[in-house]
Design an enzyme around this catalytic site. Sequence first.
Site, short mmCIF file in Angstrom:
data_model
loop_
_atom_site.label_atom_id
_atom_site.label_comp_id
_atom_site.label_asym_id
_atom_site.label_seq_id
_atom_site.Cartn_x
_atom_site.Cartn_y
_atom_site.Cartn_z
N GLU A 47 0.82 -1.21 0.00
CA GLU A 47 0.00 0.00 0.00
C GLU A 47 0.86 1.26 0.00
O GLU A 47 0.53 2.25 -0.66
CB GLU A 47 -0.97 0.01 1.19
CG GLU A 47 -2.13 -0.97 1.04
CD GLU A 47 -3.01 -0.67 -0.17
OE1 GLU A 47 -3.00 0.46 -0.67
OE2 GLU A 47 -3.71 -1.60 -0.62
N TYR A 52 -6.34 6.89 4.09
CA TYR A 52 -6.50 5.81 3.13
C TYR A 52 -5.72 4.56 3.55
O TYR A 52 -6.28 3.46 3.60
CB TYR A 52 -6.05 6.25 1.72
CG TYR A 52 -5.84 5.04 0.85
CD1 TYR A 52 -6.94 4.36 0.34
CD2 TYR A 52 -4.57 4.51 0.63
CE1 TYR A 52 -6.78 3.21 -0.39
CE2 TYR A 52 -4.41 3.35 -0.10
CZ TYR A 52 -5.51 2.70 -0.61
OH TYR A 52 -5.37 1.55 -1.30
N ASP A 92 -9.36 5.23 -2.53
CA ASP A 92 -8.24 5.73 -3.30
C ASP A 92 -8.78 6.35 -4.59
O ASP A 92 -9.99 6.51 -4.75
CB ASP A 92 -7.21 4.61 -3.58
CG ASP A 92 -7.75 3.56 -4.55
OD1 ASP A 92 -8.93 3.64 -4.93
OD2 ASP A 92 -6.97 2.67 -4.94
#
Length: 349
Positions: A49, A132, A150
């Site tokens: 990520e 996020y 996202d």
Amino acid sequence: MTLSKAETPFPQGQVSAALLAWYDRNARRLPWRAGPDEAADPYRVWLSEIMLQQTTVAAVKPYFAAFTTRWPTVEALAAAEESAVMAAWAGLGYYARARNLIACARVVAADHGGHFPDEEAALRALPGLGRYTAAAVAAIAFGRRAVVVDANVERVVARLFALSDPLPGARDSLYALADSITPDMRAGDFAQAMMDLGATICTPRNPACAICPLRDGCAAARTGTTEAFPVKAAKKAKPVRRGTAFWLERDGTVLLVRRPAKGLLGGMMALPTGEWTAADPGLAGAPTEAQWRPAGTVSHIFTHFALELAVVVARGDAEGIWWPIERIEQAGLPTIFAKAAASAQSVDP
Ligand code: SF4
């Protein structure tokens, strides 16, 4: 938020049901993803990520493989030399992410016994984890219900609801709409399914609505306006800064410097440069007086400005790190300086 009655998508539980059924058949196989019957590895989820922020899946794959081979656990990464991690990150860009990566690994190793916390709020307290990323790790690695938004998800949600408010101001509205369709169960699969849908079907141009599992409830598809969403505010042109990169050679080596830890490209290896300013700085900031010869110009777009670097070459001596030119690819130069090095080598100093 503009959401007329005619545009309201199908009942919200149906969005997740349709999407998860599609995901079960079409999930992308990605190196950091657990298979259908495997438990997710929080370290791999977190690492991927962070790498994927502002970067494509294709660009991330070799870096992810290299990192997980060299540092297979968060403890191994925490124990790594910072300069080794920065060099391994070179080319991925947005180097603050790499510094936060090391800081986060060290906090997890020192304060959490080498285990990532399994709740969004505690994840959010770690270095480099914003709204996020904390939500993505909580959902994907730990199956927590979290709202994961996202750029892909923003696009899908903006189209599903035909949200006419422009980004970036509409971010909170999009988050609330994403929240309204996020299921309590399988939140991690739902997040990954939204990402996959955005990457493969609900693409920025020419979305493949004909094969989309959400077609029947999509407000933008119904009105044939898919590419109008998400609405974006007009972008301001980025200011241009100019600088000079100095390629100084001595006996098959080139002078490099390590940039100060704080600031843009902090801690990275680089060619010496002077200030980056609106006006051309010429040879100000040269590491030594020499017969500097021009070797082209290279440019790069950073988050807040565009940089144009004039490259100049010479032979001479100065204080710094003398690096073998034949191994310049292994110096860990960030992209702008790798471009400058290539440009410099096209000219005889
Ligand atoms: S129907 Fe088309 S616009 Fe709507 S979510 Fe699916 S691909 Fe995107």
